[in-house]
Design an enzyme around this catalytic site. Structure first.
Site, PDB file in Angstrom:
ATOM      1  N   THR A 205       0.818  -1.217   0.000  1.00  9.29           N
ATOM      2  CA  THR A 205       0.000   0.000   0.000  1.00  9.29           C
ATOM      3  C   THR A 205       0.847   1.260   0.000  1.00  9.29           C
ATOM      4  O   THR A 205       0.457   2.281  -0.564  1.00  9.29           O
ATOM      5  CB  THR A 205      -0.942  -0.027   1.230  1.00  9.29           C
ATOM      6  OG1 THR A 205      -1.814  -1.133   1.072  1.00  9.29           O
ATOM      7  CG2 THR A 205      -1.752   1.236   1.363  1.00  9.29           C
TER       8      THR A 205
ATOM      9  N   THR B  54       1.596  -4.234   4.315  1.00  4.86           N
ATOM     10  CA  THR B  54       1.432  -4.517   5.745  1.00  4.86           C
ATOM     11  C   THR B  54       0.847  -5.907   6.029  1.00  4.86           C
ATOM     12  O   THR B  54       0.999  -6.429   7.127  1.00  4.86           O
ATOM     13  CB  THR B  54       0.511  -3.472   6.410  1.00  4.86           C
ATOM     14  OG1 THR B  54      -0.759  -3.512   5.759  1.00  4.86           O
ATOM     15  CG2 THR B  54       1.101  -2.080   6.337  1.00  4.86           C
ATOM     16  N   ASP B  55       0.157  -6.489   5.029  1.00  3.38           N
ATOM     17  CA  ASP B  55      -0.593  -7.725   5.312  1.00  3.38           C
ATOM     18  C   ASP B  55       0.271  -8.839   5.901  1.00  3.38           C
ATOM     19  O   ASP B  55      -0.127  -9.485   6.869  1.00  3.38           O
ATOM     20  CB  ASP B  55      -1.301  -8.231   4.042  1.00  3.38           C
ATOM     21  CG  ASP B  55      -2.473  -7.340   3.653  1.00  3.38           C
ATOM     22  OD1 ASP B  55      -2.904  -6.513   4.486  1.00  3.38           O
ATOM     23  OD2 ASP B  55      -2.963  -7.468   2.522  1.00  3.38           O
TER      24      ASP B  55
HETATM   25  N1  ASP Z   1      -2.476  -5.348   0.305  1.00  2.00           N
HETATM   26  C1  ASP Z   1      -1.411  -4.584   0.911  1.00  2.00           C
HETATM   27  C2  ASP Z   1      -0.175  -5.458   1.033  1.00  2.00           C
HETATM   28  O1  ASP Z   1       0.565  -5.491   0.091  1.00  2.00           O
HETATM   29  C3  ASP Z   1      -1.839  -4.064   2.204  1.00  2.00           C
HETATM   30  C4  ASP Z   1      -0.926  -3.054   2.786  1.00  2.00           C
HETATM   31  O2  ASP Z   1       0.199  -2.813   2.355  1.00  2.00           O
HETATM   32  O3  ASP Z   1      -1.370  -2.432   3.764  1.00  2.00           O
HETATM   33  O4  ASP Z   1       0.064  -6.077   2.036  1.00  2.00           O
END
Ligand code: ASP
Length: 332
Positions: free
Chosen positions: A16, A96-97
């Site tokens: 993200t 973050t995932d």
């Molecule tokens: N879908 C994203 C990721 O690549 C979510 C994020 O970065 O917050 O993990």
């Protein structure tokens, strides 16, 4: 005379923080869209803090990363550190995932005292009040700080500095998502200053025995969730697919149904290591007693199931001795 700026290696993997969507919107965006060069441009003053060498390692949603990526990332960071004594630290931008998993893998695999900081954001770069630019600025501040040395891999979001071992994504939407249950953050960023209050007490980075340099892949380790009426289907399927280890996200401190327990028993007889952890989100399971180890069971300590999976895969890449592996779970 102008002072020489510290050198930082910035490895971008997507997520993200590199996401793009409709101007101002915080949802319905695409992660991993903007390049590392564009990412740097979103942060005024980043170039004043450090001489940044940037590498577009990947540009994907973090769930698309693989064990191969982890090994390549760890080996790249280790070789950059050993090639350049002037390199002060490394920053990895990441979705973050599954950030906590990559960060913990690096925490176990990097062979250097210098800081590695993993950073992400909850809002895309195009959102109103995007959190990525400040998180990235903070990550670089941490990476160049002397105080961050010897503390293993650190995770920087929302002005907090967490230990890669303890941190977990605790909320699917909120900016203040990263938490270290029962342990708390190691420190905070306030303006230009880094404040540490705690030290990691478990073995990490240069203190572990793990060596990823010769590894081609990690053994398959799967994760099975415990709940009422769970039968052994998932475990049987994993064994059939060639799992070398299975992490059980047990209820409480180790509860599973009779059917699940029977499937676990059968899996150990087929040589699969069964690791008992908890689905509670905090608390510990174990350490396993001798008779458990003899039957093929080990325990996760207070690692959450997804982190326990990381350590078990790395451990099984080095040995199949269960006492040794349990020892690593008790100390890493
Ligand atoms: N879908 C994203 C990721 O690549 C979510 C994020 O970065 O917050 O993990």
């Amino acid at each position: 005379m102008e002072q020489k700026k510290p050198k930082v290696l910035l490895l971008a993997t997507g997520g993200t923080i590199a996401g793009k969507g409709a101007p101002g919107k915080t949802t319905n965006y695409r992660p991993g869209e903007i390049s590392v060069e564009e990412l740097i441009e979103t942060v005024p003053g980043l170039g004043d803090l450090a001489e940044i060498k940037s590498v577009q390692f990947a540009n994907v949603a973090s769930i698309a990363l693989t064990h191969q990526d982890w090994l390549n990332l760890a080996n790249l960071i280790n070789s950059e550190f050993s090639a350049d004594p002037e390199l002060r630290g490394v920053v990895v931008t990441h979705g973050t995932d599954v950030l906590e998993e990559t960060a913990y893998f690096l925490h176990l695999s990097i062979k250097d005292i210098r800081p590695v900081v993993v950073v992400g954001s909850m809002r895309p770069a195009t959102a109103l009040s995007a959190d990525g630019p400040l998180n990235l600025l903070n990550a670089v501040k941490i990476a160049v700080s002397q105080e961050a040395e010897g503390k293993g891999v650190l995770v920087a979001l929302n002005d907090e500095i967490h230990c890669a071992r303890d941190v977990t994504k605790g909320n699917a939407n909120k900016v203040e998502t990263f938490q270290s249950p029962y342990c708390g953050p190691l420190g905070f960023v306030k303006g230009d200053n880094i404040h540490f209050y705690h030290q990691p007490s478990r073995l990490h980075t240069y203190q572990t025995v793990f060596d990823t340099s010769g590894l081609k892949d990690l053994p398959r380790v799967d994760l099975a969730y415990s709940h009422i009426m769970a039968d052994g289907a998932a475990i049987e399927a994993y064994v059939e697919r060639g799992a070398k280890g299975i992490v059980i996200a047990a209820a409480g401190a180790g509860a599973v149904t009779r059917e699940m327990s029977q499937a676990m028993e059968k899996a150990t007889q087929a040589g699969v290591v069964i690791l008992l952890g908890t689905r509670c989100g905090a608390g510990l399971v174990g350490p396993a007693r001798q008779e458990m180890l003899k039957r093929g069971y080990i325990t996760a300590d207070n690692l959450n199931p997804q982190k326990a999976r990381v350590l078990l895969a790395l451990a099984l890449a080095h040995t199949d001795n269960l006492e040794t592996i349990q020892d690593w779970f008790n100390n890493c």
